[in-house]
Design an enzyme around this catalytic site. Sequence first.
Site: not given
Length: 263
Positions: A110-112
């Site tokens: 998951h890329c914030f």
Amino acid sequence: MLALRLLNVVAPAYFLCISLVTFVLQLFLFLPSMREDPSAARLFSPALLHGALFLFLSANALGNYVLVIQNSPDDLGACQGTSARRTPCPSPSTHFCKVCARVTLRHDHHCFFTGNCIGSRNMRNFVLFCLYTSLACLYSMVAGVAYISAVLSISFAHPLAFLTLLPTSISQFFSGAVLGSEMFVILMLYLWFAIGLACAGFCCHQLLLILRGQTRHQVRKGVAVRARPWRKNLQDVFGKRWLLGLLVPMFNVGSESTKQWDK
């Protein structure tokens, strides 16, 4: 969980602010400081070439950033959660993301900074986003160094000149020898340098995983993957028209081979 959801909002806003500041500095400081060489042709003036290269890098970085968000991984339904109807994940490469509250195919992480999961559909755009963000930051750093060198008459011929620039500039700033705008550019130099190196390292790590046919989720879970030729792994992510996607931001259209990752 609340902190992760807050980070999922703050991180994209931080990236967009850095992008806006970079664009403003390039447009109003770096480009005007590049005076045209009278002996050079007008078509190949330094300001024009610099502006064209920066627009190319920034357009690809922002274009792939938008495509990473729009081209979200498929939601395969619930495999974890608190609902009464709980179904198992279709394959070891799928994962339930608590931030996105969905199951994604060939989940990587998951890329914030994009506020989105990285999976089979947007992996190519994510790798290109990291690549062009790194190039745009490092190129902005080089342009900023040239600007500071011309304004403050500082030579960067010595390898340690860049490392000693910040402490020297801070002392000169409080003594009034360095203006606020010049100090801000100096701080941005180190920020561009850090972001550029971080994105370059992450891009290289991601490419290494792609060559192996793995994802970060599989590496963390210790999931064994089927040995495949590295050219096949690259083609599954970047497609046959990889050169066109390298020059122009494009949607990562799924191929038939993508459906066979977990067979």
